[in-house]
Design a protein around this motif. Structure first.
Motif, PDB file in Angstrom:
ATOM      1  N   THR A  15       0.849  -1.194   0.000  1.00  0.00           N
ATOM      2  CA  THR A  15       0.000   0.000   0.000  1.00  0.00           C
ATOM      3  C   THR A  15       0.879   1.237   0.000  1.00  0.00           C
ATOM      4  N   LYS A  16       0.307   2.348  -0.427  1.00  0.00           N
ATOM      5  CA  LYS A  16       1.036   3.616  -0.431  1.00  0.00           C
ATOM      6  C   LYS A  16       1.439   3.981   0.993  1.00  0.00           C
ATOM      7  N   ASP A  17       0.463   3.895   1.899  1.00  0.00           N
ATOM      8  CA  ASP A  17       0.753   4.114   3.309  1.00  0.00           C
ATOM      9  C   ASP A  17      -0.157   3.238   4.146  1.00  0.00           C
ATOM     10  N   LEU A  18       0.118   3.180   5.424  1.00  0.00           N
ATOM     11  CA  LEU A  18      -0.589   2.287   6.337  1.00  0.00           C
ATOM     12  C   LEU A  18      -2.092   2.565   6.371  1.00  0.00           C
ATOM     13  N   SER A  19      -2.475   3.835   6.211  1.00  0.00           N
ATOM     14  CA  SER A  19      -3.903   4.176   6.273  1.00  0.00           C
ATOM     15  C   SER A  19      -4.687   3.549   5.124  1.00  0.00           C
ATOM     16  N   ARG A  20      -4.007   3.176   4.033  1.00  0.00           N
ATOM     17  CA  ARG A  20      -4.697   2.539   2.906  1.00  0.00           C
ATOM     18  C   ARG A  20      -5.032   1.087   3.216  1.00  0.00           C
ATOM     19  N   LEU A  21      -4.328   0.496   4.156  1.00  0.00           N
ATOM     20  CA  LEU A  21      -4.654  -0.873   4.573  1.00  0.00           C
ATOM     21  C   LEU A  21      -5.902  -0.850   5.446  1.00  0.00           C
ATOM     22  N   GLY A  22      -5.993   0.148   6.293  1.00  0.00           N
ATOM     23  CA  GLY A  22      -7.165   0.280   7.144  1.00  0.00           C
ATOM     24  C   GLY A  22      -6.995   1.428   8.113  1.00  0.00           C
ATOM     25  N   ARG A  23      -8.091   2.005   8.512  1.00  0.00           N
ATOM     26  CA  ARG A  23      -8.030   3.104   9.468  1.00  0.00           C
ATOM     27  C   ARG A  23      -8.474   2.666  10.853  1.00  0.00           C
ATOM     28  N   THR A  28      -6.434  -3.227  11.488  1.00  0.00           N
ATOM     29  CA  THR A  28      -5.138  -3.119  10.815  1.00  0.00           C
ATOM     30  C   THR A  28      -4.088  -3.931  11.569  1.00  0.00           C
ATOM     31  N   GLY A  29      -4.086  -3.803  12.886  1.00  0.00           N
ATOM     32  CA  GLY A  29      -3.144  -4.570  13.707  1.00  0.00           C
ATOM     33  C   GLY A  29      -3.353  -6.062  13.570  1.00  0.00           C
ATOM     34  N   GLU A  30      -4.612  -6.463  13.491  1.00  0.00           N
ATOM     35  CA  GLU A  30      -4.947  -7.881  13.320  1.00  0.00           C
ATOM     36  C   GLU A  30      -4.331  -8.423  12.031  1.00  0.00           C
ATOM     37  N   TYR A  31      -4.435  -7.637  10.949  1.00  0.00           N
ATOM     38  CA  TYR A  31      -3.836  -8.072   9.674  1.00  0.00           C
ATOM     39  C   TYR A  31      -2.320  -8.157   9.784  1.00  0.00           C
ATOM     40  N   ASN A  47       5.230   4.598   1.917  1.00  0.00           N
ATOM     41  CA  ASN A  47       5.532   5.886   2.555  1.00  0.00           C
ATOM     42  C   ASN A  47       5.928   5.755   4.020  1.00  0.00           C
ATOM     43  N   ASP A  48       5.444   4.714   4.691  1.00  0.00           N
ATOM     44  CA  ASP A  48       5.766   4.537   6.105  1.00  0.00           C
ATOM     45  C   ASP A  48       7.039   3.722   6.321  1.00  0.00           C
ATOM     46  N   GLY A  49       7.582   3.167   5.266  1.00  0.00           N
ATOM     47  CA  GLY A  49       8.808   2.382   5.383  1.00  0.00           C
ATOM     48  C   GLY A  49       8.614   1.066   6.121  1.00  0.00           C
ATOM     49  N   ILE A  50       7.412   0.544   6.101  1.00  0.00           N
ATOM     50  CA  ILE A  50       7.113  -0.710   6.797  1.00  0.00           C
ATOM     51  C   ILE A  50       7.293  -1.874   5.828  1.00  0.00           C
ATOM     52  N   ASP A  51       7.990  -2.892   6.282  1.00  0.00           N
ATOM     53  CA  ASP A  51       8.159  -4.128   5.514  1.00  0.00           C
ATOM     54  C   ASP A  51       8.221  -5.263   6.531  1.00  0.00           C
ATOM     55  N   THR A  52       7.167  -6.044   6.589  1.00  0.00           N
ATOM     56  CA  THR A  52       7.068  -7.068   7.631  1.00  0.00           C
ATOM     57  C   THR A  52       8.074  -8.200   7.460  1.00  0.00           C
ATOM     58  N   PHE A  53       8.749  -8.297   6.332  1.00  0.00           N
ATOM     59  CA  PHE A  53       9.757  -9.328   6.145  1.00  0.00           C
ATOM     60  C   PHE A  53      11.156  -8.842   6.517  1.00  0.00           C
ATOM     61  N   GLU A  54      11.267  -7.573   6.933  1.00  0.00           N
ATOM     62  CA  GLU A  54      12.547  -7.042   7.408  1.00  0.00           C
ATOM     63  C   GLU A  54      12.518  -7.055   8.934  1.00  0.00           C
ATOM     64  N   PHE A  65       1.278   2.261  16.439  1.00  0.00           N
ATOM     65  CA  PHE A  65       0.995   3.638  16.844  1.00  0.00           C
ATOM     66  C   PHE A  65       0.483   4.468  15.665  1.00  0.00           C
ATOM     67  N   LYS A  66       1.057   4.226  14.488  1.00  0.00           N
ATOM     68  CA  LYS A  66       0.573   4.909  13.289  1.00  0.00           C
ATOM     69  C   LYS A  66      -0.871   4.501  12.993  1.00  0.00           C
ATOM     70  N   SER A  67      -1.188   3.240  13.214  1.00  0.00           N
ATOM     71  CA  SER A  67      -2.562   2.767  13.003  1.00  0.00           C
ATOM     72  C   SER A  67      -3.529   3.480  13.937  1.00  0.00           C
TER      73      SER A  67
END
Length: 186
Positions: A15-23, A28-31, A47-54, A65-67
């Motif tokens: 996603t572009k940023d975390l808010s596009r996954l869910g607000r 969002t945390g559950e996912y 945009n948030d620099g999140i990568d769950t495989f890193e 916290f961003k969520s």
């Protein structure tokens, strides 16, 4: 997307940023924390620099916290928009989408309605018949029997017919009862 993940067609969500996954921060945390790892799905928020495989990505730690902030922002924005729309309505401004039959948006002011005479004639027929004691079904039959076009017929050239609920909606719509200052236009 969820169906594709369930069928093993997807192994990564971007996603572009975390808010596009869910607000909703809980969803969002559950996912991110449970569902994606259980399905071996990599999630990346550009945009948030999140990568769950890193594993050593500090941005992953701040994702919850961003969520929460996204959730709070969304609720606050929704409240502000509702308040603004309500204020405009109290001021007599039009804030709806599709206008009621007999009206159109003023080309010079989108929050002001003007009378569309071609459609207003139909509304007058409906109200005159109702005032003469005719029921909704009788009015509907008259309009259909006399091939009087509906709003969709007039505006979009769509073949349609009058229904009881449409006539009733017109007779109970507050927009016809208000004292608007309107310009007449055909």
């Amino acid at each position: 997307m969820i169906n594709d993940i369930e069928q093993d067609k997807i192994n990564m969500v971007v996603t572009k940023d975390l808010s596009r996954l869910g607000r909703d921060y809980i969803g969002t945390g559950e996912y991110i924390e449970k569902w994606f790892p259980e399905k071996n799905i990599r999630y990346v928020s550009i945009n948030d620099g999140i990568d769950t495989f890193e594993n050593n990505n500090g941005n992953n730690d701040i994702a919850p916290f961003k969520s929460i902030l996204n959730d709070m922002y969304s609720k606050d924005l929704s409240k502000k928009i509702r308040t603004a729309l309500h204020t405009m309505q109290k001021q007599g401004k039009w804030v709806g989408g599709k206008t009621a039959i007999g009206y159109m948006r003023d080309p010079e002011n989108k929050n002001h309605l003007i009378i569309c005479e071609r459609e207003a004639k139909i509304v007058k027929v409906i109200f005159n018949m109702a005032n003469a004691g005719k029921g909704v079904g009788d009015i509907k039959n008259y309009l259909n029997d006399n091939k009087i076009p509906t709003a969709n017929g007039l505006r979009y050239n769509k073949p349609s017919f009058w229904e009881n609920k449409t006539v009733k909606q017109i007779l109970t719509n507050k927009v016809y009862c208000r004292n608007h200052s309107t310009k007449q236009k055909e």
